[in-house]
Design a protein around this motif. Structure first.
Motif, PDB file in Angstrom:
ATOM      1  N   PHE A 258      51.882 -29.945  -2.913  1.00 43.89           N
ATOM      2  CA  PHE A 258      50.576 -30.050  -3.576  1.00 43.89           C
ATOM      3  C   PHE A 258      49.486 -29.722  -2.555  1.00 43.89           C
ATOM      4  O   PHE A 258      48.801 -30.605  -2.044  1.00 43.89           O
ATOM      5  N   ALA A 259      49.329 -28.440  -2.276  1.00 46.64           N
ATOM      6  CA  ALA A 259      48.456 -28.010  -1.181  1.00 46.64           C
ATOM      7  C   ALA A 259      46.979 -28.269  -1.446  1.00 46.64           C
ATOM      8  O   ALA A 259      46.171 -28.226  -0.517  1.00 46.64           O
ATOM      9  N   ASP A 260      46.604 -28.547  -2.700  1.00 48.32           N
ATOM     10  CA  ASP A 260      45.191 -28.783  -2.997  1.00 48.32           C
ATOM     11  C   ASP A 260      44.806 -30.250  -2.926  1.00 48.32           C
ATOM     12  O   ASP A 260      43.667 -30.613  -3.239  1.00 48.32           O
ATOM     13  N   ILE A 261      45.740 -31.098  -2.509  1.00 44.35           N
ATOM     14  CA  ILE A 261      45.461 -32.533  -2.401  1.00 44.35           C
ATOM     15  C   ILE A 261      44.942 -32.829  -0.997  1.00 44.35           C
ATOM     16  O   ILE A 261      45.691 -32.843  -0.024  1.00 44.35           O
ATOM     17  N   THR A 262      43.668 -33.087  -0.898  1.00 42.39           N
ATOM     18  CA  THR A 262      42.991 -33.212   0.388  1.00 42.39           C
ATOM     19  C   THR A 262      43.556 -34.321   1.247  1.00 42.39           C
ATOM     20  O   THR A 262      43.738 -34.165   2.464  1.00 42.39           O
ATOM     21  N   TRP A 263      43.850 -35.472   0.636  1.00 39.03           N
ATOM     22  CA  TRP A 263      44.246 -36.625   1.449  1.00 39.03           C
ATOM     23  C   TRP A 263      45.569 -36.399   2.165  1.00 39.03           C
ATOM     24  O   TRP A 263      45.799 -36.960   3.243  1.00 39.03           O
ATOM     25  N   GLY A 264      46.436 -35.548   1.604  1.00 44.10           N
ATOM     26  CA  GLY A 264      47.695 -35.256   2.280  1.00 44.10           C
ATOM     27  C   GLY A 264      47.453 -34.600   3.630  1.00 44.10           C
ATOM     28  O   GLY A 264      48.060 -34.980   4.646  1.00 44.10           O
ATOM     29  N   TRP A 265      46.540 -33.615   3.648  1.00 45.10           N
ATOM     30  CA  TRP A 265      46.218 -32.925   4.906  1.00 45.10           C
ATOM     31  C   TRP A 265      45.483 -33.851   5.874  1.00 45.10           C
ATOM     32  O   TRP A 265      45.731 -33.816   7.083  1.00 45.10           O
ATOM     33  N   ASP A 266      44.560 -34.660   5.343  1.00 43.71           N
ATOM     34  CA  ASP A 266      43.824 -35.593   6.199  1.00 43.71           C
ATOM     35  C   ASP A 266      44.783 -36.528   6.937  1.00 43.71           C
ATOM     36  O   ASP A 266      44.685 -36.718   8.156  1.00 43.71           O
ATOM     37  N   LEU A 267      45.698 -37.146   6.186  1.00 47.42           N
ATOM     38  CA  LEU A 267      46.638 -38.098   6.787  1.00 47.42           C
ATOM     39  C   LEU A 267      47.618 -37.401   7.713  1.00 47.42           C
ATOM     40  O   LEU A 267      47.935 -37.911   8.798  1.00 47.42           O
ATOM     41  N   LEU A 268      48.104 -36.228   7.298  1.00 47.84           N
ATOM     42  CA  LEU A 268      49.057 -35.508   8.138  1.00 47.84           C
ATOM     43  C   LEU A 268      48.407 -35.124   9.466  1.00 47.84           C
ATOM     44  O   LEU A 268      49.007 -35.280  10.540  1.00 47.84           O
ATOM     45  N   GLY A 269      47.179 -34.635   9.396  1.00 46.23           N
ATOM     46  CA  GLY A 269      46.478 -34.277  10.622  1.00 46.23           C
ATOM     47  C   GLY A 269      46.298 -35.461  11.542  1.00 46.23           C
ATOM     48  O   GLY A 269      46.506 -35.360  12.763  1.00 46.23           O
ATOM     49  N   TYR A 270      45.921 -36.600  10.974  1.00 49.24           N
ATOM     50  CA  TYR A 270      45.690 -37.777  11.812  1.00 49.24           C
ATOM     51  C   TYR A 270      46.989 -38.293  12.430  1.00 49.24           C
ATOM     52  O   TYR A 270      47.003 -38.725  13.591  1.00 49.24           O
TER      53      TYR A 270
END
Length: 423
Positions: A258-270
């Motif tokens: 689900f590449a359009d789900i912002t929180w996934g990228w935020d958490l993964l980056g952190y």
């Protein structure tokens, strides 16, 4: 009835959604939080009352309401498929997928309060719905939905299942994966600090509220002297360590599908940042920074502690990484877009981001890309002022003739804006 809806919105309906309209189950009142289905005749009107133009995404059609003004509804994709059901929160316009089918969303809504974790809301509700929920076995909407998912009805009713076991059942059957993983991330990062740290106690130990939220987000950010103050003054007892490894697994799974789900990228980056994998963190943040702020679940996941420095968590962390110069990887982001996200007041950021995406749209020769840019102009940060949505919706309705469902819905949202507010 489903044929009329499909014709009205020039879309293809999933089998369970077609049955939702044709079986008449929408005439029933449910027992879960989302209990009040929309009459399809309302959806066939030129300007359905249930659409909140400018606040709801223009590719969203409400289907089932709560008594608090929140909605479950369908989003359409580039291929004119009714491909996703989202929960839309009226207080801030945040949304999160509750499944690909309306039946998944109804099932998740009926059992979500049994999942592990703190079950934080977008805001504090006037009434705690969980206290008044009836036996789900009596719910006519859930009975209907159970026939359209692969989970046996008795499994949904099995009170002996732990929250973790229930989550595994939902994930195994692919039911509401993003929403389930969001709850499991909150469970993995559960902490006891919030039991003693509030605005008053934060002020008493000399920290601002964004700093306090950052500590609740990541307990390891608490400096040792402040930890001693919390222990001595307020009896704070450090609980079990937050499970960032498990949070990363869920975030990775979300970004994979689900590449359009912002929180996934935020958490993964952190998570990458915490383990000093700065290049991987930068790559994740670069993906997250272009996704809509309305899909970041920042209050639930407590990533809003960076809001004073940037409009998005990923933008704030990219700025920190850039300042620290730890990364060998260039940010490869348009400087004017990052500037728009990080400079000025919240209102100025919204205006600047809107103008950025309008310029991108005007320069695009590809209809689908142009549509996406106009969509971002309205719903990346939220266009400012509200009257800007009139032009954005008009342009969306003419941007890509192949996207018949989205353009038909954009026209409908535009008509709602005109009839309701004279804009």
């Amino acid at each position: 009835m489903s044929a009329q809806i499909a014709s009205r919105y020039q879309c293809h309906l999933a089998p369970d959604l077609a049955d939702w309209f044709d079986s008449g189950v929408w005439k029933q009142t449910g027992l879960s939080e989302y209990c009040d289905p929309v009459d399809p005749q309302e959806l066939l009107s030129d300007a359905p009352e249930v659409i909140w133009p400018g606040l709801m995404p223009c590719d969203f059609l409400p289907l089932i309401g709560s008594h608090a003004g929140d909605w479950l509804g369908v989003k359409f994709d580039r291929n004119n498929q009714a491909s996703e059901i989202i929960q839309w929160y009226h207080g801030g316009g945040d949304w999160i997928p509750w499944g690909k089918k309306i039946s998944e969303a109804i099932v998740f809504g009926a059992v979500c309060n049994r999942l592990p974790g703190p079950r934080r809301r977008h805001a504090i509700p006037a009434d705690d719905f969980r206290e008044s929920t009836s036996n789900t076995a009596d719910d006519p909407l859930l009975r209907w939905a159970s026939d359209h998912v692969t989970i046996e009805h008795h499994q949904l009713q099995d009170g002996a299942l732990s929250g973790e076991e229930l989550a595994c059942v939902l994930l195994e059957h692919g039911v509401a994966e993003v929403a389930v993983r969001c709850e499991l991330v909150q469970s993995a990062l559960a902490e006891s600090l919030s039991e003693v740290l509030n605005h008053r106690t934060a002020q008493s130990i000399g920290i601002d509220w964004p700093t306090a939220v950052s500590w609740m987000f990541d307990n390891e950010l608490i400096p040792e002297p402040k930890l001693h103050q919390l222990e001595s003054r307020y009896g704070y007892k450090v609980g079990p360590a937050q499970n960032w490894q498990l949070a990363q697994q869920h975030a990775q799974a979300v970004t994979d599908s689900f590449a359009d789900i912002t929180w996934g990228w935020d958490l993964l980056g952190y998570c990458h940042e915490k383990t000093q994998r700065i290049d991987q963190a930068t790559a994740a943040y670069r993906q997250g920074v272009t996704q809509s702020v309305f899909a970041d679940q920042s209050v639930k996941l407590r990533t809003h502690w960076t809001a004073h420095t940037a409009a998005k968590f990923s933008a704030a962390r990219l700025a920190v990484i850039s300042a620290d110069s730890h990364s060998d990887q260039p940010l490869s982001m348009p400087a004017d877009y990052l500037d728009a996200l990080t400079n000025g007041t919240q209102e100025q950021r919204r205006i600047a981001v809107k103008e950025y995406w309008l310029a991108v749209a005007q320069q695009s020769s590809n209809p689908a890309d142009r549509f996406d840019a106009y969509l971002a102009a309205g719903w990346d940060l939220g266009a400012e002022p509200i009257t800007a949505f009139a032009d954005i919706l008009s342009k969306l309705s003419q941007s890509d003739a192949s996207q018949t469902a989205r353009t038909a819905l954009a026209k409908t949202h535009r008509e709602c804006l005109s009839q309701r507010y004279g804009i």
